[in-house]
Design a protein around this motif. Sequence first.
Motif, mmCIF file in Angstrom:
data_model
loop_
_atom_site.group_PDB
_atom_site.id
_atom_site.type_symbol
_atom_site.label_atom_id
_atom_site.label_comp_id
_atom_site.label_asym_id
_atom_site.label_seq_id
_atom_site.Cartn_x
_atom_site.Cartn_y
_atom_site.Cartn_z
ATOM 1 N N UNK A 1 -15.794 0.819 -12.924
ATOM 2 C CA UNK A 1 -15.472 -0.593 -12.682
ATOM 3 C C UNK A 1 -16.478 -1.255 -11.743
ATOM 4 N N UNK A 2 -16.992 -0.523 -10.769
ATOM 5 C CA UNK A 2 -18.060 -1.068 -9.920
ATOM 6 C C UNK A 2 -19.306 -1.320 -10.765
ATOM 7 N N UNK A 3 -19.631 -0.375 -11.618
ATOM 8 C CA UNK A 3 -20.792 -0.490 -12.499
ATOM 9 C C UNK A 3 -20.687 -1.722 -13.391
ATOM 10 N N UNK A 4 -19.492 -1.981 -13.922
ATOM 11 C CA UNK A 4 -19.298 -3.091 -14.850
ATOM 12 C C UNK A 4 -19.139 -4.445 -14.157
ATOM 13 N N UNK A 5 -18.590 -4.434 -12.954
ATOM 14 C CA UNK A 5 -18.242 -5.700 -12.299
ATOM 15 C C UNK A 5 -19.282 -6.183 -11.294
ATOM 16 N N UNK B 1 -5.393 1.481 -1.036
ATOM 17 C CA UNK B 1 -6.820 1.175 -1.161
ATOM 18 C C UNK B 1 -7.201 0.992 -2.625
ATOM 19 N N UNK B 2 -6.728 1.884 -3.489
ATOM 20 C CA UNK B 2 -7.058 1.794 -4.912
ATOM 21 C C UNK B 2 -6.559 0.487 -5.506
ATOM 22 N N UNK B 3 -5.337 0.084 -5.151
ATOM 23 C CA UNK B 3 -4.774 -1.174 -5.646
ATOM 24 C C UNK B 3 -5.588 -2.366 -5.163
ATOM 25 N N UNK B 4 -5.983 -2.338 -3.893
ATOM 26 C CA UNK B 4 -6.772 -3.441 -3.327
ATOM 27 C C UNK B 4 -8.148 -3.527 -3.989
ATOM 28 N N UNK B 5 -8.761 -2.377 -4.242
ATOM 29 C CA UNK B 5 -10.074 -2.355 -4.891
ATOM 30 C C UNK B 5 -9.987 -2.887 -6.319
ATOM 31 N N UNK B 6 -8.950 -2.491 -7.035
ATOM 32 C CA UNK B 6 -8.787 -2.950 -8.417
ATOM 33 C C UNK B 6 -8.640 -4.472 -8.468
ATOM 34 N N UNK B 7 -7.820 -5.020 -7.585
ATOM 35 C CA UNK B 7 -7.636 -6.478 -7.532
ATOM 36 C C UNK B 7 -8.948 -7.178 -7.194
ATOM 37 N N UNK B 8 -9.738 -6.572 -6.300
ATOM 38 C CA UNK B 8 -11.019 -7.170 -5.910
ATOM 39 C C UNK B 8 -12.027 -7.130 -7.051
ATOM 40 N N UNK B 9 -11.942 -6.106 -7.893
ATOM 41 C CA UNK B 9 -12.892 -5.938 -8.989
ATOM 42 C C UNK B 9 -12.486 -6.676 -10.253
ATOM 43 N N UNK B 10 -11.186 -6.844 -10.462
ATOM 44 C CA UNK B 10 -10.701 -7.341 -11.748
ATOM 45 C C UNK B 10 -10.068 -8.730 -11.685
ATOM 46 N N UNK B 11 -10.222 -9.431 -10.578
ATOM 47 C CA UNK B 11 -9.717 -10.792 -10.480
ATOM 48 C C UNK B 11 -10.634 -11.769 -11.195
ATOM 49 N N UNK B 12 -10.325 -13.044 -11.060
ATOM 50 C CA UNK B 12 -11.150 -14.062 -11.699
ATOM 51 C C UNK B 12 -12.570 -14.053 -11.146
ATOM 52 N N UNK B 13 -12.693 -13.656 -9.869
ATOM 53 C CA UNK B 13 -13.990 -13.564 -9.215
ATOM 54 C C UNK B 13 -14.044 -12.270 -8.405
ATOM 55 N N UNK B 14 -15.169 -11.588 -8.468
ATOM 56 C CA UNK B 14 -15.325 -10.363 -7.691
ATOM 57 C C UNK B 14 -15.215 -10.689 -6.197
ATOM 58 N N UNK B 15 -14.361 -9.958 -5.491
ATOM 59 C CA UNK B 15 -14.209 -10.150 -4.041
ATOM 60 C C UNK B 15 -15.025 -9.081 -3.326
ATOM 61 N N UNK B 16 -16.310 -9.338 -3.198
ATOM 62 C CA UNK B 16 -17.220 -8.356 -2.609
ATOM 63 C C UNK B 16 -16.833 -8.013 -1.179
ATOM 64 N N UNK B 17 -16.332 -8.988 -0.433
ATOM 65 C CA UNK B 17 -15.997 -8.752 0.978
ATOM 66 C C UNK B 17 -14.884 -7.711 1.104
ATOM 67 N N UNK B 18 -13.952 -7.691 0.128
ATOM 68 C CA UNK B 18 -12.864 -6.701 0.145
ATOM 69 C C UNK B 18 -13.408 -5.319 -0.196
ATOM 70 N N UNK B 19 -14.272 -5.253 -1.202
ATOM 71 C CA UNK B 19 -14.893 -3.979 -1.562
ATOM 72 C C UNK B 19 -15.646 -3.406 -0.366
ATOM 73 N N UNK B 20 -16.417 -4.254 0.293
ATOM 74 C CA UNK B 20 -17.219 -3.831 1.440
ATOM 75 C C UNK B 20 -16.320 -3.375 2.586
ATOM 76 N N UNK B 21 -15.296 -4.157 2.889
ATOM 77 C CA UNK B 21 -14.392 -3.804 3.998
ATOM 78 C C UNK B 21 -13.780 -2.422 3.803
ATOM 79 N N UNK B 22 -13.293 -2.161 2.613
ATOM 80 C CA UNK B 22 -12.619 -0.883 2.359
ATOM 81 C C UNK B 22 -13.613 0.275 2.289
ATOM 82 N N UNK B 23 -14.624 0.141 1.457
ATOM 83 C CA UNK B 23 -15.516 1.271 1.195
ATOM 84 C C UNK B 23 -16.387 1.630 2.394
ATOM 85 N N UNK B 24 -16.739 0.649 3.224
ATOM 86 C CA UNK B 24 -17.611 0.933 4.361
ATOM 87 C C UNK B 24 -16.870 1.435 5.591
ATOM 88 N N UNK B 25 -15.533 1.447 5.546
ATOM 89 C CA UNK B 25 -14.774 1.877 6.727
ATOM 90 C C UNK B 25 -13.925 3.119 6.473
#
Length: 316
Positions: free
Chosen positions: A140-144, A92-116
């Motif tokens: 990282x959520x605060x910054x991204x 989960x941590x690896x997936x969240x980092x990739x979603x936050x630190x890629x070229x574009x924020x992947x909000x759908x991935x953040x939502x999928x993981x954190x809400x479930x």
Amino acid sequence: MGEQGTVKPCKHFNPERDAGLLYGNLRGLASDSSYSAIINILSKRSSAQRVEILFGYHAMYGRDLIQDIKSGLSGDFQQTAASMLLTPAEYDATSLYKALKGLKIEARVLVEILLTRSAEEIKCMKESYSVKYHRSLETDIEQSCSGNLKTFLLKIVAEVRDGDETRTSADISKRDATVLKEISHANVDNLLDILCKRSYSQLNAILECYHALSPDCDIQKKISSEFHGEFKDALKSQLKVIESKPQFFVEKLYRSMKGVGTDDETLMRIIITRCEVDLRDIKTSFQATHGKSLSKFIEGDTSGSYRKLLLAIVDQ
């Protein structure tokens, strides 16, 4: 471990034997038989057992099993196999980092993981995130992220949700349902307090009360009319999770394989993270919703050893 998972602990588990088999098959010539041996081990061991194999492999051979998998395998098969050797919190941590630190924020991935994930699971992934990346998930959520989406996600990772799913309050249901009737930008903080703090059993009771109070006002449509963008999508996802977490994942899986191309990141992430939790329920809901089994969809959208590994996980 969930009763509705497909992957269960191996009863006659021997981590040294499994480590030896993986070592031999990863260092030999690539063949269907060596790949089958790797698939058989990874798909028929629980996450905790796979971590034991990882440590046993290093103790026996002085080598990193994940690095050997990355060197010996390729493509989506390699990525899935390597991901299965992480703990759930690490993955989960690896997936969240990739979603936050890629070229574009992947909000759908953040939502999928954190809400479930439960409050305890969020606590563990935050610890793994800090250890692996030497920074906090909150930072990282605060910054991204920005706006209401940032506020929503930060409230989720604050681990404030009531974890007691055995009791509900009729008074809370009525009071909170009244708040939902007045959803708007003006009372978004009240809305988020409800969604982020109440237990899921309480949230179900609140929605039932809302439907009784407002039978002609669909809450999904109300959210669509009041909010927009990624925050709107996050709120609608939260409602779907409240109503049925398996059905939420059914929709995600279907979209990952619908049309031209496959969203392999989403496909493998859901299969890996739910295989010891509720993948049986997800399979049942998938068949009921789409008139075709999840396995048949996977067969049609994937290939090679990657397909065989996913099916070995799903079809147990």
